[in-house]
Design a protein around this motif. Structure first.
Motif, PDB file in Angstrom:
ATOM      1  N   UNK A 139       0.716  -1.175  -0.098  1.00 10.23           N
ATOM      2  CA  UNK A 139      -0.089  -0.083  -0.162  1.00 10.23           C
ATOM      3  C   UNK A 139       0.952   1.125   0.124  1.00 10.23           C
ATOM      4  N   UNK A 140       1.975   1.153   0.726  1.00  6.49           N
ATOM      5  CA  UNK A 140       2.704   2.280   0.754  1.00  6.49           C
ATOM      6  C   UNK A 140       3.508   2.667  -0.541  1.00  6.49           C
ATOM      7  N   UNK A 141       3.920   1.686  -1.177  1.00 10.73           N
ATOM      8  CA  UNK A 141       4.582   1.772  -2.680  1.00 10.73           C
ATOM      9  C   UNK A 141       3.449   2.249  -3.653  1.00 10.73           C
ATOM     10  N   UNK A 142       2.310   1.664  -3.489  1.00  4.15           N
ATOM     11  CA  UNK A 142       1.255   2.203  -4.499  1.00  4.15           C
ATOM     12  C   UNK A 142       1.039   3.730  -4.072  1.00  4.15           C
ATOM     13  N   UNK A 155       1.417   6.802  -6.854  1.00  8.89           N
ATOM     14  CA  UNK A 155       0.159   7.627  -7.272  1.00  8.89           C
ATOM     15  C   UNK A 155       0.613   8.913  -6.897  1.00  8.89           C
ATOM     16  N   UNK A 156       1.165   9.260  -5.774  1.00  8.97           N
ATOM     17  CA  UNK A 156       1.514  10.724  -5.407  1.00  8.97           C
ATOM     18  C   UNK A 156       2.381  11.261  -6.466  1.00  8.97           C
ATOM     19  N   UNK A 157       3.540  10.614  -6.797  1.00  8.29           N
ATOM     20  CA  UNK A 157       4.542  10.981  -7.913  1.00  8.29           C
ATOM     21  C   UNK A 157       3.729  11.407  -8.976  1.00  8.29           C
ATOM     22  N   UNK A 158       2.793  10.578  -9.341  1.00  7.23           N
ATOM     23  CA  UNK A 158       1.972  10.888 -10.731  1.00  7.23           C
ATOM     24  C   UNK A 158       1.349  12.107 -10.660  1.00  7.23           C
TER      25      UNK A 158
END
Length: 89
Positions: A18-21, A25-28
């Motif tokens: 979940x952290x990696x996803x 998502x935040x970077x995009x």
């Protein structure tokens, strides 16, 4: 015994995935905001800030500098407090 180990391992793996996803998502979203000033202005309004066009341009430039890894200091000073005599021990 396995009835305790499997849920704990599943929880840990789920938190990591979940952290990696969330990071991707935040970077995009941040890269979308660099090219879309309306999105950046909407985020600022949600945080309680009203930005004019000059402030928007400056915020976009700062985001681009951070995204490219450039640590330019446009303020002319240093960003650390260790050079400030008030914060020396």
């Amino acid at each position: 015994m396995w009835s305790y180990i499997i849920p704990i391992v599943t929880l840990i793996v789920g938190m990591i995935v979940g952290f990696i996803i969330g990071v991707f998502y935040l970077r995009s979203q941040m890269t979308k905001m660099q090219s879309n000033p309306e999105m950046l202005q909407k985020m600022a309004k949600q945080m309680g800030y009203n930005m004019n066009s000059q402030q928007l341009a400056k915020a976009q430039q700062m985001m681009k500098n951070q995204g490219s890894g450039g640590k330019t200091n446009q303020g002319g000073g240093t960003n650390t407090n260790r050079n400030n005599p008030k914060f020396r021990r």
